[in-house]
Design an enzyme around this catalytic site. Structure first.
Site, PDB file in Angstrom:
ATOM      1  N   THR A  93      47.962   8.879  71.507  1.00 27.27           N
ATOM      2  CA  THR A  93      49.327   8.440  71.202  1.00 27.27           C
ATOM      3  C   THR A  93      50.320   9.022  72.195  1.00 27.27           C
ATOM      4  OG1 THR A  93      48.785   8.228  68.860  1.00 27.27           O
ATOM      5  CG2 THR A  93      51.121   8.427  69.420  1.00 27.27           C
ATOM      6  N   GLN A 147      39.492   3.555  73.564  1.00 28.07           N
ATOM      7  CA  GLN A 147      38.224   3.106  72.971  1.00 28.07           C
ATOM      8  C   GLN A 147      37.137   2.858  74.011  1.00 28.07           C
ATOM      9  OE1 GLN A 147      37.290   3.066  69.889  1.00 28.07           O
ATOM     10  NE2 GLN A 147      39.252   3.362  68.850  1.00 28.07           N
ATOM     11  N   SER A 178      41.587   9.778  74.672  1.00 30.69           N
ATOM     12  CA  SER A 178      41.751  10.680  73.529  1.00 30.69           C
ATOM     13  C   SER A 178      40.466  11.441  73.254  1.00 30.69           C
ATOM     14  CB  SER A 178      42.133   9.865  72.298  1.00 30.69           C
ATOM     15  OG  SER A 178      42.123  10.671  71.153  1.00 30.69           O
ATOM     16  N   THR A 232      52.790  25.613  76.634  1.00 36.15           N
ATOM     17  CA  THR A 232      51.604  26.436  76.845  1.00 36.15           C
ATOM     18  C   THR A 232      50.354  25.641  76.497  1.00 36.15           C
ATOM     19  OG1 THR A 232      52.834  28.432  76.386  1.00 36.15           O
ATOM     20  CG2 THR A 232      50.449  28.573  76.123  1.00 36.15           C
ATOM     21  N   CYS A 248      45.418   3.183  61.398  1.00 39.76           N
ATOM     22  CA  CYS A 248      46.857   3.407  61.423  1.00 39.76           C
ATOM     23  C   CYS A 248      47.634   2.318  60.708  1.00 39.76           C
ATOM     24  CB  CYS A 248      47.330   3.502  62.860  1.00 39.76           C
ATOM     25  SG  CYS A 248      46.312   4.600  63.817  1.00 39.76           S
TER      26      CYS A 248
HETATM   27  C1  LIG Z   1      42.906   6.059  68.383  1.00 37.60           C
HETATM   28  C2  LIG Z   1      43.617   5.242  69.389  1.00 37.60           C
HETATM   29  C3  LIG Z   1      44.837   5.671  69.931  1.00 37.60           C
HETATM   30  C4  LIG Z   1      45.541   6.922  69.471  1.00 37.60           C
HETATM   31  O1  LIG Z   1      44.865   8.076  69.869  1.00 37.60           O
HETATM   32  P1  LIG Z   1      45.163   9.459  69.086  1.00 37.60           P
HETATM   33  O2  LIG Z   1      44.444  10.482  69.887  1.00 37.60           O
HETATM   34  O3  LIG Z   1      44.599   9.279  67.708  1.00 37.60           O
HETATM   35  O4  LIG Z   1      46.632   9.659  69.074  1.00 37.60           O
HETATM   36  C5  LIG Z   1      45.446   4.877  70.888  1.00 37.60           C
HETATM   37  N1  LIG Z   1      44.876   3.731  71.298  1.00 37.60           N
HETATM   38  C6  LIG Z   1      43.699   3.283  70.814  1.00 37.60           C
HETATM   39  C7  LIG Z   1      43.120   2.020  71.331  1.00 37.60           C
HETATM   40  C8  LIG Z   1      43.038   4.023  69.833  1.00 37.60           C
HETATM   41  O5  LIG Z   1      41.886   3.573  69.350  1.00 37.60           O
END
Ligand SMILES: *Cc1c(COP(=O)(O)O)cnc(C)c1O
Length: 390
Positions: A73, A180, A200, A238, A326
């Site tokens: 995010t 993903q 992520s 940090t 979400c």
């Molecule tokens: C899970 C996801 C996010 C968000 O990642 P977080 O680390 O949970 O904030 C953004 N884009 C896609 C396509 C995701 O699957």
């Protein structure tokens, strides 16, 4: 009771090796990486090492192109707002797709309130973005194109190489939300010639609250977090040393295992889907038949509500979801399925099965044993099903 976790596009179980790599940085190696004494130097070295591993997974030309963030995010916010703010003098137009994650869509909505103009390009019935539309839409004031690499709900893999080429030919920055895709399918920022890419940790068996943004050298981007000179001056605060070490370990392992694991998961995924089609009628596959993530299969069960399928599977120890973690909790139909033109009556009964390295054929057999009677029972109670049969 047997437990089968099939919601890995929402989050994954952290690997043992990742946790083991992180623990020392919560206990003994607690220095601030900006300090010049030994405590600090050990932390700095660990961060450097992790940055190299993440750069390796993404195919970055240099480690300095990797900025650690608090997750997908934040990476998406940073890429979109950062590029938009840096290029304000050049233009105010952003192009994205209609099937992006909320981290992109809501960031774009936020920028629209600041006066930027955003165009959302459409997708076909399989969820593939319309490249002709992209070509047509790029204008003088366009500063950024952002298209996800693979969709979280249906798993469709987008033609990013072509999309990036179209943007670059017009001198427009290209960002991809690769959250993903990274670790699941080959991904290489260099050969794709993209400027910005989000990833992520917790989607690749790493820690939650940890991610990275790839920023190609010389890309203009405005930091979104002001403070000290951390992360090459691009993201103050940090460093989360343990989290960074965990992300690095997850990246290293993902790179090593990607090709074998993606073959195994594709086999399991197709075994599950074939099993479902041979046991249950009136279903549809949501997403592209083959340009799709190895671990993802999204199935529409006609005449049903996804939530009731989830709850019934949950009682049998099986964890799945309707698509996006979400957006659940809201009763609105999935924006992804809607953009793909799926009939609203059918978007309701769609279930995403997303597999992981921990899943086995026995897990799939358990689902194939438990799911058909649940669907039959729910359909027998559904007034829609009776009508649909006539
Ligand atoms: C899970 C996801 C996010 C968000 O990642 P977080 O680390 O949970 O904030 C953004 N884009 C896609 C396509 C995701 O699957």
């Amino acid at each position: 009771m047997k437990k089968v976790y099939l919601d890995n596009n929402a989050t994954t179980k952290m690997r043992e090796e990742v946790l083991d790599a992180m623990l020392p940085f919560y206990k003994d190696i607690y220095g601030n990486a900006s300090s010049i004494h030994e405590f600090g130097r050990l932390a700095r070295r660990a961060i450097d090492d992790a940055r190299e591993k993440v750069a390796g997974l993404l195919g970055a030309a240099s480690v300095e192109e990797i900025v650690f963030t608090s997750g997908g995010t934040e990476s998406d916010n940073f890429a979109i707002k950062g590029a938009a703010h840096a290029l304000k003098a050049k233009g105010d137009h952003i192009i994205t797709s209609s099937i992006e994650h909320q981290a992109i869509l809501n960031t774009c909505k936020f920028l629209e309130k600041e006066g930027y103009k955003v165009t959302y390009i459409s997708v076909d019935k399989d969820g593939i973005v319309d490249l002709e539309e992209l070509k047509r839409l790029i204008a003088d004031k366009t500063i950024l194109v952002s298209i996800m690499y693979a969709n979280n709900e249906v798993g469709t893999i987008e033609p990013i190489e072509e999309a990036a080429r179209i943007a670059k030919e017009k001198g427009v920055y290209f960002h991809t939300d690769a959250v993903q895709a990274v670790g699941k399918i080959p991904f290489d920022v260099k050969s794709l010639n993209i400027d910005l890419a989000s990833m992520s940790g917790h989607k690749i068996y790493g820690p939650k609250g940890m991610g990275a943004l790839y920023i190609k050298k010389l890309t203009k981007i405005t930091p979104q977090m002001q403070g000290g000179h951390h992360e090459m001056g691009k993201r103050a605060g940090t460093e989360n040393v343990a989290g960074i070490v965990g992300l690095g370990k997850a990246a290293e392992l993902a790179k090593k295992e990607l090709s074998d694991e993606s073959k195994r998961l594709t086999g399991l995924r197709d075994y599950l889907y074939k099993g479902i089609t041979s046991r249950i009628e009136s279903i549809r596959l949501n997403g592209h038949p083959d340009k799709r993530l190895p671990n993802t299969v999204n199935v529409g069960f006609k005449y049903l509500e996804g939530e009731s399928i989830i709850l019934n599977l949950d009682m049998e120890g099986i964890a799945v979801s309707t698509g996006s973690a979400c957006t659940s909790g809201s009763l609105e139909p999935s924006h992804v399925l809607t953009a793909m033109g799926v009939d609203p009556a059918e978007t309701q009964g769609s279930i995403r099965f997303s597999l992981s390295r921990d899943n086995t054929k026995e897990d799939m057999d358990y689902v194939l044993e438990v799911l058909p009677p649940i669907i039959k029972r729910l359909r027998d109670m559904s007034p829609l099903y009776e009508k649909g049969k006539k």
